[in-house]
Design a protein around this motif. Structure first.
Motif, PDB file in Angstrom:
ATOM      1  N   TRP A 138      -6.790 -17.405  27.456  1.00 33.02           N
ATOM      2  CA  TRP A 138      -6.588 -16.806  29.389  1.00 33.02           C
ATOM      3  C   TRP A 138      -5.234 -17.047  29.812  1.00 33.02           C
ATOM      4  O   TRP A 138      -5.208 -16.203  30.463  1.00 33.02           O
ATOM      5  N   ALA A 139      -4.805 -18.407  29.537  1.00 31.45           N
ATOM      6  CA  ALA A 139      -3.483 -19.083  30.121  1.00 31.45           C
ATOM      7  C   ALA A 139      -2.545 -17.654  29.787  1.00 31.45           C
ATOM      8  O   ALA A 139      -1.677 -17.588  30.477  1.00 31.45           O
ATOM      9  N   LEU A 140      -3.000 -17.664  28.300  1.00 29.75           N
ATOM     10  CA  LEU A 140      -1.468 -16.759  27.912  1.00 29.75           C
ATOM     11  C   LEU A 140      -2.052 -15.261  28.058  1.00 29.75           C
ATOM     12  O   LEU A 140      -0.608 -14.711  28.775  1.00 29.75           O
ATOM     13  N   SER A 141      -2.632 -14.767  28.682  1.00 31.36           N
ATOM     14  CA  SER A 141      -2.774 -13.073  29.103  1.00 31.36           C
ATOM     15  C   SER A 141      -2.825 -13.376  30.580  1.00 31.36           C
ATOM     16  O   SER A 141      -1.952 -12.766  31.574  1.00 31.36           O
ATOM     17  N   THR A 142      -2.800 -14.432  31.283  1.00 34.82           N
ATOM     18  CA  THR A 142      -2.170 -14.144  32.851  1.00 34.82           C
ATOM     19  C   THR A 142      -1.114 -14.748  32.777  1.00 34.82           C
ATOM     20  O   THR A 142      -0.232 -13.924  34.137  1.00 34.82           O
ATOM     21  N   SER A 143      -0.198 -15.241  31.695  1.00 43.54           N
ATOM     22  CA  SER A 143       1.208 -15.899  32.203  1.00 43.54           C
ATOM     23  C   SER A 143       1.832 -14.184  31.668  1.00 43.54           C
ATOM     24  O   SER A 143       2.622 -13.740  32.111  1.00 43.54           O
ATOM     25  N   LEU A 144       1.178 -13.192  31.078  1.00 40.45           N
ATOM     26  CA  LEU A 144       1.946 -11.673  30.794  1.00 40.45           C
ATOM     27  C   LEU A 144       1.115 -11.049  31.939  1.00 40.45           C
ATOM     28  O   LEU A 144       1.952  -9.713  31.506  1.00 40.45           O
ATOM     29  N   LYS A 145       0.830 -10.650  32.925  1.00 38.84           N
ATOM     30  CA  LYS A 145       0.556 -10.242  33.684  1.00 38.84           C
ATOM     31  C   LYS A 145       1.505 -10.002  35.012  1.00 38.84           C
ATOM     32  O   LYS A 145       1.576 -10.871  34.686  1.00 38.84           O
ATOM     33  N   THR A 146       1.604  -8.863  35.614  1.00 39.22           N
ATOM     34  CA  THR A 146       2.348  -8.519  36.887  1.00 39.22           C
ATOM     35  C   THR A 146       1.581  -9.091  38.241  1.00 39.22           C
ATOM     36  O   THR A 146       0.479  -9.607  37.634  1.00 39.22           O
ATOM     37  N   ALA A 147       2.066  -9.081  39.181  1.00 38.56           N
ATOM     38  CA  ALA A 147       1.417  -9.341  40.590  1.00 38.56           C
ATOM     39  C   ALA A 147       0.174  -9.064  40.487  1.00 38.56           C
ATOM     40  O   ALA A 147      -0.314  -7.992  41.635  1.00 38.56           O
ATOM     41  N   THR A 148      -0.445  -8.961  40.070  1.00 33.96           N
ATOM     42  CA  THR A 148      -2.468  -8.251  40.246  1.00 33.96           C
ATOM     43  C   THR A 148      -2.932  -9.582  40.529  1.00 33.96           C
ATOM     44  O   THR A 148      -2.757 -10.734  40.386  1.00 33.96           O
ATOM     45  N   ASP A 149      -3.968  -9.002  40.105  1.00 34.79           N
ATOM     46  CA  ASP A 149      -5.014 -10.186  40.961  1.00 34.79           C
ATOM     47  C   ASP A 149      -5.487 -10.747  39.672  1.00 34.79           C
ATOM     48  O   ASP A 149      -6.328 -10.925  38.679  1.00 34.79           O
ATOM     49  N   GLU A 196      -9.490  -9.602  33.013  1.00 37.34           N
ATOM     50  CA  GLU A 196      -8.810  -8.088  32.359  1.00 37.34           C
ATOM     51  C   GLU A 196      -8.408  -8.984  31.419  1.00 37.34           C
ATOM     52  O   GLU A 196      -7.023  -9.840  31.371  1.00 37.34           O
ATOM     53  N   TRP A 197      -8.575  -9.109  30.091  1.00 38.17           N
ATOM     54  CA  TRP A 197      -7.903  -9.593  29.151  1.00 38.17           C
ATOM     55  C   TRP A 197      -6.793  -9.644  28.370  1.00 38.17           C
ATOM     56  O   TRP A 197      -5.774 -10.464  28.164  1.00 38.17           O
ATOM     57  N   ILE A 198      -6.579  -7.947  28.564  1.00 41.96           N
ATOM     58  CA  ILE A 198      -4.943  -7.583  28.052  1.00 41.96           C
ATOM     59  C   ILE A 198      -4.632  -6.964  29.179  1.00 41.96           C
ATOM     60  O   ILE A 198      -5.185  -5.965  29.874  1.00 41.96           O
ATOM     61  N   PRO A 199      -3.345  -7.520  29.421  1.00 42.19           N
ATOM     62  CA  PRO A 199      -2.905  -7.173  30.678  1.00 42.19           C
ATOM     63  C   PRO A 199      -2.013  -5.531  31.103  1.00 42.19           C
ATOM     64  O   PRO A 199      -0.953  -5.538  29.535  1.00 42.19           O
ATOM     65  N   LYS A 200      -2.534  -4.543  31.499  1.00 43.27           N
ATOM     66  CA  LYS A 200      -1.318  -3.623  31.733  1.00 43.27           C
ATOM     67  C   LYS A 200      -1.075  -3.565  32.770  1.00 43.27           C
ATOM     68  O   LYS A 200      -1.239  -2.926  33.565  1.00 43.27           O
ATOM     69  N   PRO A 201       0.029  -3.195  33.015  1.00 44.90           N
ATOM     70  CA  PRO A 201       1.364  -3.149  31.556  1.00 44.90           C
ATOM     71  C   PRO A 201       1.465  -5.082  31.206  1.00 44.90           C
ATOM     72  O   PRO A 201       1.216  -5.826  31.861  1.00 44.90           O
ATOM     73  N   ILE A 202       1.833  -4.991  29.619  1.00 48.28           N
ATOM     74  CA  ILE A 202       2.388  -6.270  29.400  1.00 48.28           C
ATOM     75  C   ILE A 202       3.209  -6.941  30.237  1.00 48.28           C
ATOM     76  O   ILE A 202       4.659  -5.954  30.104  1.00 48.28           O
ATOM     77  N   SER A 203       3.970  -7.450  30.846  1.00 47.97           N
ATOM     78  CA  SER A 203       5.125  -7.887  31.698  1.00 47.97           C
ATOM     79  C   SER A 203       5.689  -9.442  31.027  1.00 47.97           C
ATOM     80  O   SER A 203       4.787 -11.008  31.258  1.00 47.97           O
ATOM     81  N   PHE A 204       6.817  -9.806  31.218  1.00 47.27           N
ATOM     82  CA  PHE A 204       7.615 -10.907  30.670  1.00 47.27           C
ATOM     83  C   PHE A 204       8.150 -12.138  31.143  1.00 47.27           C
ATOM     84  O   PHE A 204       9.150 -12.985  31.613  1.00 47.27           O
ATOM     85  N   GLU A 205       8.093 -11.168  33.051  1.00 50.00           N
ATOM     86  CA  GLU A 205       8.776 -11.496  33.915  1.00 50.00           C
ATOM     87  C   GLU A 205       8.656 -12.753  34.748  1.00 50.00           C
ATOM     88  O   GLU A 205       8.893 -13.413  35.081  1.00 50.00           O
ATOM     89  N   SER A 206       7.229 -14.079  34.178  1.00 45.00           N
ATOM     90  CA  SER A 206       6.881 -14.711  34.244  1.00 45.00           C
ATOM     91  C   SER A 206       7.669 -16.138  33.299  1.00 45.00           C
ATOM     92  O   SER A 206       8.055 -16.094  34.065  1.00 45.00           O
ATOM     93  N   HIS A 245       3.442 -17.901  36.757  1.00 48.72           N
ATOM     94  CA  HIS A 245       4.313 -18.999  35.925  1.00 48.72           C
ATOM     95  C   HIS A 245       3.650 -20.295  35.675  1.00 48.72           C
ATOM     96  O   HIS A 245       4.010 -20.444  34.396  1.00 48.72           O
ATOM     97  N   ILE A 246       2.741 -21.001  36.001  1.00 50.45           N
ATOM     98  CA  ILE A 246       2.290 -22.514  35.832  1.00 50.45           C
ATOM     99  C   ILE A 246       1.807 -21.529  34.026  1.00 50.45           C
ATOM    100  O   ILE A 246       2.559 -22.095  33.429  1.00 50.45           O
ATOM    101  N   CYS A 247       0.471 -20.906  33.634  1.00 57.18           N
ATOM    102  CA  CYS A 247       0.758 -20.235  32.302  1.00 57.18           C
ATOM    103  C   CYS A 247       2.116 -19.915  31.645  1.00 57.18           C
ATOM    104  O   CYS A 247       1.767 -20.612  30.600  1.00 57.18           O
ATOM    105  N   ALA A 248       2.986 -19.442  32.125  1.00 58.88           N
ATOM    106  CA  ALA A 248       3.758 -19.225  31.390  1.00 58.88           C
ATOM    107  C   ALA A 248       4.736 -20.460  30.633  1.00 58.88           C
ATOM    108  O   ALA A 248       4.941 -20.551  29.560  1.00 58.88           O
ATOM    109  N   SER A 249       4.537 -21.345  31.611  1.00 56.72           N
ATOM    110  CA  SER A 249       5.716 -22.745  31.810  1.00 56.72           C
ATOM    111  C   SER A 249       4.984 -23.675  30.810  1.00 56.72           C
ATOM    112  O   SER A 249       5.199 -24.261  29.672  1.00 56.72           O
ATOM    113  N   LEU A 250       3.237 -23.512  31.075  1.00 60.93           N
ATOM    114  CA  LEU A 250       2.566 -24.237  29.458  1.00 60.93           C
ATOM    115  C   LEU A 250       2.693 -23.151  28.067  1.00 60.93           C
ATOM    116  O   LEU A 250       2.755 -24.492  27.618  1.00 60.93           O
TER     117      LEU A 250
END
Lengths: 278, 419, 293
Positions: free
Chosen positions: A33-44, A51-61, A245-250
């Motif tokens: 969940w944390a991984l998937s959240t860290s790859l999301k763009t500004a969506t809910d 949404e397990w696999i973010p569409k699109p996958i983004s490394f912005e976080s 951001h929190i998920c990405a940092s973790l």
């Protein structure tokens, strides 16, 4: 005949893999969940169904975290603290446990018990008292102050002691016959045999120091010395709690541990063996 | 010549020493404000420029660890000079004689700048122990217009009283399946909202077991049973509310700083939301929980610390802060005086909420959230709160009848207060 | 000049134990002793004011409702120990297979142990939410008719916390047991196969008995851990729904109520339990190191 045996093997292998993969999901659920959240763009983030696999996958976080926080500096600090801590733990435990296991002297068991006793007394004021001690020793805001109070690990001594117990006496006796002095018996015979256990201890210490948060926060003043867990804690605040951001940092913080673990697994699996022959 | 040089040297040395000796460093701690480092540094720079000889050393501390870090610092004599605390913490530390009364450093003129209701929140036994700083917007709620429409309700007419809110919630639940509203889980807040006195004026008896209290608890029990509230609000409080609202599963949420979270983490829900005043309370009083700045009893530079504290909480700087964070100043100069806010109030929900809760009327009658703590003492207050919350929440869940829950809570609280 | 062996041993004993004992003395014993003494006082940690009150803190503790609530919960928490232990053993057997890629699986199974508290809290609260994924699965499989209030129901909440402890601890003990398994000669299993034993028999007659030494270490660690549970309670329920434990109260007394004397008294009471439990474990499994004469 041979082909049906082969079929059996394939089936049993498949079943094993299915179970293993199911277990992976069971264990990794929150992490995924944390991984998937860290790859999301500004969506809910808390959409249902998730949404397990973010569409699109983004490394912005990740880009954000890496650019906003001095992650590299935090990594270096964590490395310094962790290496210091691991060295202290392993060296001191390996030495202290040896006489407790291999040499006879009065009060040996009492001392052993006294060494593991602190594991059983959860005194909350320890934090404060040790802080005051560090201040008296003039070690405030130093890397060593992060490590010193836990430099001796009761668990580490326990572990090493169990391992030393399983060394066959004969090896020591023959060393004595060969003319080794007591120190050499330890350095040439005993310690090499428990090296795997030392490796095991190294891994446990590594994880403990890498993840340490509260004590470094108290005893360090200079934010340039903050280790990683302290550094990323600042992302989780009342005003702008951005879960991506929190998920990405973790995730960033956890990668080194996993790498370390994967490559050194071998050592500490062997390490525990020695402890158990006793 | 030699004599001249020696004398000159001596004079210069004396000057430098006396000058250097005058540079005081104030160690200043904030709670989880590192995202606003540009702002804080701006305040610090302006203060240092206006006060040569005082330097500010700023340390930001994560909210969850402030207790341990501060206790260690004060206990060891290495206390900060000025520390950011919420009202509850101030009470706790005052109870342990760990904070410096500030009356000798703050003049009546200084005090006048702040809303009395807020300032008095940290006045204990007639001594002021902190300077009030920022407050989260109160008395406002965010609501989901789309859910209202789906339920056949007029999105421009949100409910104005608690009873209306419950009625709306029933309709919303029926027509959309979403939760209606999230109330506050605390017993103290819910009872005070009804205007119910919690303790006798001498602080010796619990007085909350009244028919009105029973009625309120029963209505919450009923609403919980009917699924009008997100059940986990009892444990998760604002986190549950934020998550549910962000997922489009909650129609009305008395949020404050959380509005920003919703904006960041759920832009599509934010886009269909609007702000309205929270359902009116019977007691008519808004409870505010401001942040404060306090000075430990063993701080080394108290006077300078207070000077900086007053600077930081000045009307100008608090208004500037309000532009960056969803907060409302504790000073009497309201946000309406700054066009910046007026211009943006319609498009930005955060600003709309700030403006709505910063009206003079609301702030003038605001009450601090720790009033009863001052009557019965900080240590008894946390126990009291715990007992009341436990039974109140058990009551909501249906583990007791409303009357049972309140009677049991009353009995234990009386035992506590009698000690 | 050469020292006698006895004298050499003495040198080693002192040299190897000196620094650890000093450090332990300063950073573990000094705070513990100070705390113990101050449990007999009304101690204001912040101003260093000491007010000797004898047994008042202890008497207060034994009159404190939440002491008993938390004591019961803490003792209940020991239930999780056999579950974690036997499940970890089973898991260790599973990952002891020489299947390609097993090292990756072992690493992945270890992840819960190092998953940070923030994620544990957010993710598990979300899973246990009344509208959450767990209820969703159980209801779609028709195992339950109505959603369960995992963290709200006072009868369920503690078990929900225990499950998270279980989840978090499996990987840790799995590795320890895995090492123990490497110790068991495969010839024993081969001989048993020839004798016609099935997997279950092999497990109960060979594996378990030879794992006994590991079990000692793990049961002690696990029970000490269970009796000192704090994090899971904090992360999941913050002590509500009647889930408070002794450690939770300990922390609350010290850092929320700033009552260090009372906290110390509770710490002493808790440590008595821990010490007794440890003695019991040693009595059952043996201390080790006495034989080989």
């Amino acid at each position: 005949m041979k082909s049906s045996l082969r079929k059996k093997r394939i089936i049993s292998l498949t079943i094993k893999y299915i179970i293993l993969i199911l277990l992976v999901f069971f264990f990794l659920f929150p992490f995924l969940w944390a991984l998937s959240t860290s790859l999301k763009t500004a969506t809910d983030v808390f959409k249902w169904p998730p949404e397990w696999i973010p569409k699109p996958i983004s490394f912005e976080s990740y880009k954000y975290v890496l650019s906003e926080l001095p992650i590299f500096k935090y990594f270096i600090n964590s490395m310094i603290i962790t290496i210091l801590g691991v060295l202290f733990n392993v060296v001191l435990s390996s030495m202290a446990a040896y006489p407790l296991a291999r040499l006879e002297f009065k009060g040996r068991n009492l001392i052993f018990f006294l060494i593991i006793l602190p594991m059983m007394v959860p005194m909350q004021s320890t934090l404060i008292v040790n802080f005051i001690t560090i201040l008296h020793l003039n070690l405030f805001n130093s890397y060593i102050s992060v490590v010193l109070p836990t430099a001796v690990s009761s668990f580490g001594i326990f572990l090493m002691r169990q391992n030393y117990l399983s060394i066959p006496r004969e090896l020591e006796d023959s060393a004595k016959i060969d003319g080794c002095n007591e120190f050499q018996i330890w350095s040439k015979i005993a310690f090499p045999l428990v090296k795997p256990a030392a490796g095991a201890l190294a891994i446990f210490s590594f994880v403990a120091y890498w993840n340490s948060f509260l004590w470094p926060l108290i005893v360090l003043k200079d934010p340039n010395k903050y280790p990683i867990q302290v550094g990323i804690a600042y992302l989780n605040n009342m005003f702008a709690q951005n879960y991506r951001h929190i998920c990405a940092s973790l995730i960033i913080a956890v990668i080194p541990i996993l790498i370390f673990f994967f490559f050194t697994q071998r050592y500490f699996i062997e390490g525990y063996q020695g402890a158990l022959k006793g | 010549m030699k004599k001249f040089v020696t004398v000159l040297f001596l004079i210069l040395t004396v000057f430098t020493i006396s000058f250097a000796a005058k540079t005081v460093t104030v160690e200043f701690w904030t709670l989880s404000l590192s995202t606003f480092s540009d702002y804080i540094n701006e305040v610090i720079n302006s203060f240092e420029a206006a006060n040569p000889g005082i330097k500010i050393d700023w340390v930001d501390v994560p909210m969850g660890s402030i207790q341990q870090k501060l206790v260690a610092a004060i206990a060891s004599g290495k206390a900060p000079d000025l520390v950011n605390l919420n009202a509850q913490y101030v009470l706790d530390y005052v109870a342990k004689n760990a904070l410096q009364p500030l009356d000798e450093y703050v003049t009546e003129v200084d005090k006048f700048l702040y809303w009395e209701g807020l300032w008095n929140g940290t006045v204990i036994d007639n001594k002021a122990y902190a300077i009030t700083w920022y407050v989260g917007p109160s008395g406002v709620m965010i609501y989901n217009k789309q859910l209202f429409e789906k339920a056949g309700l007029d999105p421009n007419k949100p409910p104005e009283t608690w009873e209306e809110a419950i009625e709306y919630s029933k309709i919303i639940k029926e027509k959309t399946g979403a939760y209606g509203i999230q109330p506050n889980p605390g017993g103290i807040n819910n009872l005070s909202d009804e205007g119910i006195q919690l303790v006798s004026p001498d602080g010796k008896k619990a007085t909350f077991n009244t028919p009105e209290a029973v009625k309120k608890l029963e209505s919450m029990q009923q609403a919980f049973k009917e699924g009008l509230f997100p059940p986990d609000f009892i444990i998760g409080d604002w986190q549950t509310g934020t998550q549910k609202y962000s997922a489009g599963e909650l129609a009305m949420f008395p949020a404050s700083t959380m509005i920003k979270h919703i904006q960041i983490n759920s832009p599509s829900i934010y886009a269909v939301s609007d702000i309205a005043p929270s359902p009116r309370k019977k007691s008519g009083v808004t409870r505010l929980d401001p942040m404060n700045l306090a000075v430990p009893y063993n701080a080394k530079n108290k006077e300078e610390a207070v000077k900086f504290g007053l600077w930081l909480t000045s009307p100008y700087w608090q208004i500037e802060f309000s532009k960056l964070a969803t907060i409302v100043p504790s000073t009497k100069v309201t946000l309406e005086t700054d066009l910046w806010f007026v211009e943006r109030a319609e498009e930005d929900l955060n600003i709309k909420a700030q403006m709505m809760s910063n009206s003079s009327k609301l702030m003038m009658y605001a009450e601090d959230s720790t009033a009863i703590g001052k009557i019965i003492g900080a240590s008894k207050y946390s126990e009291f709160k715990r007992i009341l919350d436990e039974y109140w929440q058990a009551g909501i869940k249906g583990e007791y009848t409303a009357q049972e829950a309140l009677s049991l809570a009353e009995k234990e609280c009386n035992k506590l207060l009698a000690e | 000049m050469k020292l006698t062996r006895k004298k050499q041993q003495l040198v080693v004993i002192i040299a190897f134990l000196l620094v650890p004992i000093i450090l332990l003395g300063v950073f573990s014993y000094y705070p513990i002793i100070k705390g113990t003494i101050l449990s007999f006082a009304d101690y204001n940690m912040l101003t260093s004011e000491i007010n000797w009150v004898g047994l008042k803190n202890y008497r207060w503790l034994f009159n404190y409702k939440y002491f008993y609530v938390s004591l019961l919960n803490t003792l209940k928490y020991l239930i999780v120990v056999p579950f974690i232990q036997f499940a970890s053993m089973g898991l260790a057997v599973l990952v002891n297979q020489q299947v390609p890629g097993i090292k990756i699986f072992r690493t992945l199974f270890y992840v819960p142990v190092i998953t940070g508290s923030v994620i544990v809290s957010i993710a598990w609260r979300w899973i246990f939410d009344v509208d959450g994924i767990l209820n969703y699965f159980l209801m779609s499989l028709h195992l339950i008719k109505e959603p369960i209030m995992w963290l709200l129901d006072k009868n369920m909440a503690l078990f929900s916390c225990m499950f998270v402890t279980f989840w978090r601890g499996l990987g840790y003990y799995m590795i320890i047991y895995l090492a123990g398994l490497q110790n068991i000669p495969s010839e024993l299993y081969e001989a048993a196969s020839l004798d016609g034993a099935n997997s279950f028999k092999k497990f109960t007659k060979i594996t378990v008995p030879l794992l006994k030494p590991t079990m000692l270490l793990c049961f002690i660690l696990s029970s000490m851990s269970a009796l000192q549970v704090f994090e899971e309670i904090l992360l999941l329920t913050e002590g509500k729904s009647q889930t408070t434990t002794l450690m939770f109260e300990l922390y609350d007394l010290a850092f929320n109520k700033l009552e260090f004397g009372k906290s110390a008294a509770l710490a002493i009471v808790l440590s008595i339990f821990l010490i007794c439990l440890t003695f019991l474990n040693f009595k059952i499994f043996g201390l080790g190191g006495e034989k080989e004469k």
